[in-house]
Write an enzyme that holds these catalytic residues in place. Sequence first.
Site, short mmCIF file in Angstrom:
data_model
loop_
_atom_site.label_atom_id
_atom_site.label_comp_id
_atom_site.label_asym_id
_atom_site.label_seq_id
_atom_site.Cartn_x
_atom_site.Cartn_y
_atom_site.Cartn_z
N THR A 116 -37.65 -12.97 -8.99
CA THR A 116 -37.85 -13.80 -7.80
C THR A 116 -38.05 -12.97 -6.54
O THR A 116 -37.49 -11.87 -6.41
CB THR A 116 -36.63 -14.73 -7.61
OG1 THR A 116 -36.72 -15.36 -6.32
CG2 THR A 116 -35.32 -13.98 -7.66
N TYR A 140 -27.89 -15.38 -6.30
CA TYR A 140 -29.04 -15.70 -7.16
C TYR A 140 -30.00 -14.50 -7.18
O TYR A 140 -30.32 -13.96 -8.25
CB TYR A 140 -29.75 -16.97 -6.66
CG TYR A 140 -31.10 -17.17 -7.27
CD1 TYR A 140 -31.24 -17.28 -8.65
CD2 TYR A 140 -32.25 -17.22 -6.48
CE1 TYR A 140 -32.49 -17.44 -9.22
CE2 TYR A 140 -33.49 -17.39 -7.04
CZ TYR A 140 -33.61 -17.49 -8.41
OH TYR A 140 -34.85 -17.64 -8.97
#
Length: 326
Positions: A116, A140
């Site tokens: 990501t 995350y």
Amino acid sequence: MNILVTGGAGYIGSHACKALAKAGFTPITFDNLSTGWRDAVKFGPFVEGDLTDRASIDRAFEAHDPKAILHFAALSRVDEAMSNPGLYWRNNVLGSLNLIEAATDHNCLDFVFSSTCATYGDQDNVVLDETTAQMPLNAYGASKQAVERILHDFGVTHGLRRVIFRYFNVAGADPEAEVGEFHRPETHLIPIVLDAVAGVRDGVTIYGTDYPTKDGTCIRDYVHVSDLVDAHVLGLRWLLDGKGSRVFNLGTGSGFSVREVIDSARRVTNRDVPTTIGDRRAGDAIKLVSGSKRAEDELQWQPQKSTMPQMIEDAWRWHQVADYRE
Ligand code: UDP
């Protein structure tokens, strides 16, 4: 050729299974159904299992003998990671480590990983390309960065070959509406806007209008999920052709503010979207826009559908027929 797809019952994974099947591969979905949907597994066999349970991964390898892995399964909510980082480290990092160890033990050495742009963090006036320093703002992003590092280490010691895709914001749905985006709870901007359009929620809260951007709201780079999964098929072929390990950003290079996304949804659906202004959401970066054409130059990836109206139109079509709802 069997390809193990972890998270194949989820939003991106289910689209990837469709793209793999179209390209002549057999996707073997491995999913614990924590955020995915059994009804989304439409393009190949399903194995219910959890990456934190190594034995269930081994059973999938033994039953299906996959030749490569596309690893999507992960928790991916920034708000949740901010309040429960342990969940993210355990699920995303330990789960991936189990998968990587199982893969190398079974001599399955071609690995495509969903990473990501959240690994870059918030970097003002920095072009986000694959060489940019990774400074994640939340657990995350940090968990994804850690898995990138584990993959690297197993590359050195075990010859694991990996294509790492750092996604920007994935949006839209299969234009044929066989699969689409459906989270419970929903936290992503476009499906929330469409819920408001459909009247199943009262409106949209804009998380912060005092950011240093053109209209005060956060900027993101949105990629159509169909384009994104096409890149994965190219990445898989890249590995199978022996081209070696590589990191690719997947974004278009165009940034849209939250207000621009909402305005586009109003135009595409020709309906009102009531908005209220809320506080900033913890862990949000101000602006995440890809500054790289590497995937286009090297993988010959050509995004076809990643315009904002097209993404909203396809998401809206899916929204009206979604068949995962209980
Ligand atoms: N956002 C918002 N209201 C919502 C959901 C999201 O204003 O109800 C904003 C969010 O703060 C971010 C952008 O929309 O700036 C995209 O958020 P999303 O959760 O879709 O993706 P993320 O960028 O977190 O991966």
